[in-house]
Each structure stands twice: as C-alpha cells, then as structure tokens.
Design an enzyme around this catalytic site. Sequence first.
Site, short mmCIF file in Angstrom:
data_model
loop_
_atom_site.label_atom_id
_atom_site.label_comp_id
_atom_site.label_asym_id
_atom_site.label_seq_id
_atom_site.Cartn_x
_atom_site.Cartn_y
_atom_site.Cartn_z
N GLU A 166 0.77 -1.25 0.00
CA GLU A 166 0.00 0.00 0.00
C GLU A 166 0.80 1.30 0.00
O GLU A 166 0.69 2.12 0.91
CB GLU A 166 -0.94 0.01 1.22
CG GLU A 166 -1.96 -1.10 1.17
CD GLU A 166 -3.11 -0.90 2.14
OE1 GLU A 166 -2.94 -0.17 3.12
OE2 GLU A 166 -4.18 -1.49 1.90
N GLU A 378 -6.55 -7.93 0.08
CA GLU A 378 -7.27 -7.49 1.28
C GLU A 378 -8.66 -7.02 0.88
O GLU A 378 -8.83 -6.40 -0.18
CB GLU A 378 -6.55 -6.35 2.02
CG GLU A 378 -5.26 -6.77 2.70
CD GLU A 378 -4.59 -5.64 3.47
OE1 GLU A 378 -5.29 -4.76 4.01
OE2 GLU A 378 -3.35 -5.64 3.52
C1 BGP Z 1 -4.83 -1.94 5.11
C2 BGP Z 1 -3.56 -2.54 5.63
C3 BGP Z 1 -3.71 -3.59 6.64
C4 BGP Z 1 -4.96 -3.50 7.49
C5 BGP Z 1 -6.17 -2.93 6.82
C6 BGP Z 1 -7.28 -2.48 7.74
O1 BGP Z 1 -4.61 -0.62 4.79
O2 BGP Z 1 -2.76 -3.07 4.61
O3 BGP Z 1 -2.51 -3.69 7.32
O4 BGP Z 1 -4.76 -3.20 8.78
O5 BGP Z 1 -5.88 -1.87 5.98
O6 BGP Z 1 -6.99 -1.23 8.28
P1 BGP Z 1 -7.11 -0.90 9.81
O7 BGP Z 1 -6.25 -1.90 10.49
O8 BGP Z 1 -6.61 0.47 9.98
O9 BGP Z 1 -8.53 -1.04 10.14
#
Ligand code: BGP
Length: 478
Positions: A166, A378
């Site tokens: 990301e 994801e």
């Molecule tokens: C993405 C990341 C993850 C993950 C997810 C959810 O941006 O790659 O690492 O954590 O988002 O985000 P958050 O944990 O802030 O809810």
Amino acid sequence: MAKTFPEGFLWGASTSAYQVEGAATTHGKKPSQQDVINKDNYQKYGFATAEIASDHYHHYKEDVALMKEMGFTAYRFSIAWSRVFPDGVGEVNEEGIQFYRDLIKELKDNGIEPIVTLYHYDLPWALVEKYDGWISRQVVEDFKYYAEYVINEFKNDVRYWTTINEQSIIVQYIDQKNFIPEKYQGNDQIRYQINHHMNLAHAIACKLVHELVPGGLVGAPLGYAPVYPLTSQPKDVLAMLNAEDLRNHYYTDIYFKGEYTKSAMIYLEEHGLAPVIEEGDMELIKEGTSDFLALNYYASECCKWCEDEGQGIRYNGVNRSGKKGDLSGFETHPGFYQMCKNPNLDTTDWDWAIDPTGLEYAFRDLYTRYGKPLMITENGFGAYDTLTEDGKVHDDYRIDYWTKHLQALKRAIDKGVEVLAFCPWSAVDLLSTSNGVKKRYGFVYVDRTDDDPKECKRIKKDSFYWYKDVIESNGGNL
Ligand code: BGP
C-alpha cells in the site's frame, strides 16, 4: 455464465507480520518502526501494542490448521524484515528465518500456496535510527540486501510474491504507516520522496523475482479505492479525474508503464512536492515489470471540485473512536479536488464506505487500462464483534459484506477480467493499523482485548463456517 469461480482460483486470506505475529522483540527480533509507532498508540489511545498481537508466532500451526479446515488454497502474509535482519542489514537472525521456513513448510504440507509480502509498513527501527529510514535513498540498497536474501531462501517454495504494501496509503497516512522524525514533521514533499524510494525498491524486487524464482510472479499489493464524482457537474467530474490520477494512477502507471502520471506530477511540481529523481531511476523502474496487481479493496471514495482560495493542502483525516461521523477531515488539494462523503453509501463504524459495486468497477477499469491479472490481497469489514456466553461470534454483517463483494468480483470475472485470488482481511483477528484490536476483521476470533492479551484463544466465527462452504463450492453457492 459459469456458476462457479474459475478452476484453480486461489481462496485464502491475509495477515501482516507486525499485526499478527507478536514476539516483536524476542527470539532475536529487534523492533521495527511499527513496534515503536504502536507503543505510542498504546500510550495515546490505549490500543494494544505489537508485542503480542495475536501471538501467531506461537500459534502458527493452529492457525494453519484452521486455514486448512476452511479449505484455503492460499495464504497471504508478510515477512518481518526486522525478524530476518534485526539491524536491517548484516547478520541474519537464524531463529527468525527459521520461523518463516517452518510456516511455509506447514502451509505447503497442507496444500496452501504462500503469497508472500516483502514489506508491510515495518521497517527495522535500526534503519530509522541510522538514516531516517525511507526518507534516505540508502534504504533502497538495504532493501535489496534483505529482499535478495529472502527471495533466494524461498525461491523453490514461493511462486507468488508481493512487494511493498500500500504505497498509496503510506503517502496518505504518512505518520501512521511510517515513522517520521520530528525534523520532517509537516514536510509533505517527503511523502512523495519516500514513495519514489519505494518505487525503486518495488522495481528491484520485481527484477529479483524474475531472475531468481523459477516461474515466479510478482506484483504490488496496492491500497485502492476508485474515486467517484459527487455530482455530474462537469467540474466535479474533472476533480474525479484529478483525484484518480494523484491517488491511483500515480501508482499503477509506475507498476505497469514505468512512468509517473503526467497531470499528477505537474501538480506536485507546481506545489514543490515532487520527488527528487536521479539519473537512471526511471530506467530501473521501467525494468521492474509487474506480472499482476494485488488490490487491497475496502471502500470507494468520493470527491468534488474545490477552488483554490489559498486554504492550503490537507491530507486525509482518521476516525479513532469507531463512532460513525468522527472522521477528522477530508483530503483537499485546492484547484485540483477535494474528497468528501458519498451520500449514496452506508459506512462502517469507522466511516469506511461500503461499496461492493466499487470493487467491480475498479477491477473492470484496471483490467481495461493495463490488461494484467488482478487479485484481492485485502477486503474486509472492521467491526466490534461480540463473543456470546456460549462461545460464538455471530458476524452476519461481515458475511453480508463478503457475500456482496464476492458477487461483485464474480460479475467482473464474467465480463472477462482475469482474477487470480481472493485473500480477504483477515485470516484471524489481529492488531488494526489505526484502531487497536477491538476493531476486528478475522474469520477466527482471537480472545484478547487491547489491555489484556489473555491466552489469545482461537474461536471460529460464523463467517468461518460460511467461508468454508463458499470455498467448498468454489463460489458456486454465492
Ligand atoms: C490496510 C492494511 C492492513 C490492514 C487494513 C485495515 O490498509 O494493509 O494492514 O490493517 O488496511 O486497516 P485498519 O487496520 O486500519 O482497520
């Protein structure tokens, strides 16, 4: 139209090292910048630290067994650079690399394809201390040292590699995803400089995979949200074009065309934000071709036109409370675009727009644009889950979210988009990057709170059983 997903489609889920492993400063591992950032979050907001996280380091066999029970054919996880090279470069931590050998063996023995991410926000702290981490060009060389070692080590076991997690989100949320020393606070040019260094690192990793891994495939795991215009006013539609260029194409054009998107670069140059590009950089970036793009898709975004009235640039706000509407502000680039709430979409408690059609739109658009295969690394629904007295978690809201997103993905496939895998977030509950462990994403509940790690007992949620059926029918029951 086929009722099921394509044959050989990979079904799995994702995690990242510092969010799931624990053992953050034991077994030879030294801290990463995320261990430091999370300690700070603990002090400021009471969010759990990365010290124990979901204790996957000690539960990995149980976790892989749970994946196997769901029928996974893939698992996307990241390797912690600071577990392999605690000082960033130099001596390898034997115990650290052994952990990944064991994990990968366990996966392969269970018929699960490892999809490895080389870097997920967790730069070794030693390199921050040494030269301010990603701000310095030296990091590119040190990343090569690390990546070459890891790719060589697993070249016969790992076919799918993803590079830097990301980059787009790192630019947006620079303080959360990357440690920024005091003297650089408020300097927005470093967002794009760090990103440029990451582009070089990404290209190097792509080249290494192609050189070293027989049949290896590589791509970036990109945080991706398509941008809609708030209205059909021509100015809003232009704002959408600008936002797409700066927030999305600025990354994807690098991965597939080896060049920076023109309009975005002109905008950055006009505002003194453009990265310093040295001789040979763009040639290297062009040589590091990607085989696919991995998408981390959670939500779509919305924007409108914004006149330049001298109000200055601002970046995205964040919702720390988990109460709808608490988002602390919208990204604004005066005279270019301003992000805003989409009145047509409901959101999660953390203000993330819920938009399955956005996934279909993004996949269609990206496939038309670049013609390369895509995968989901994801996609998920962050929520407060409740463990009932009889030890159940009824996460029907999450099942609903994934059902609709998978249906959308299937519609994109039916329109000819080549999709390799669905690895949603997350395999088991883990530490959220911005909200501690109370914001949960997993198929498996990890019994701990932000204050108390307890035993990190694993409990199957309703979504666990739902996903098992989906995989069993190869998506045919959706
Ligand atoms: C993405 C990341 C993850 C993950 C997810 C959810 O941006 O790659 O690492 O954590 O988002 O985000 P958050 O944990 O802030 O809810």
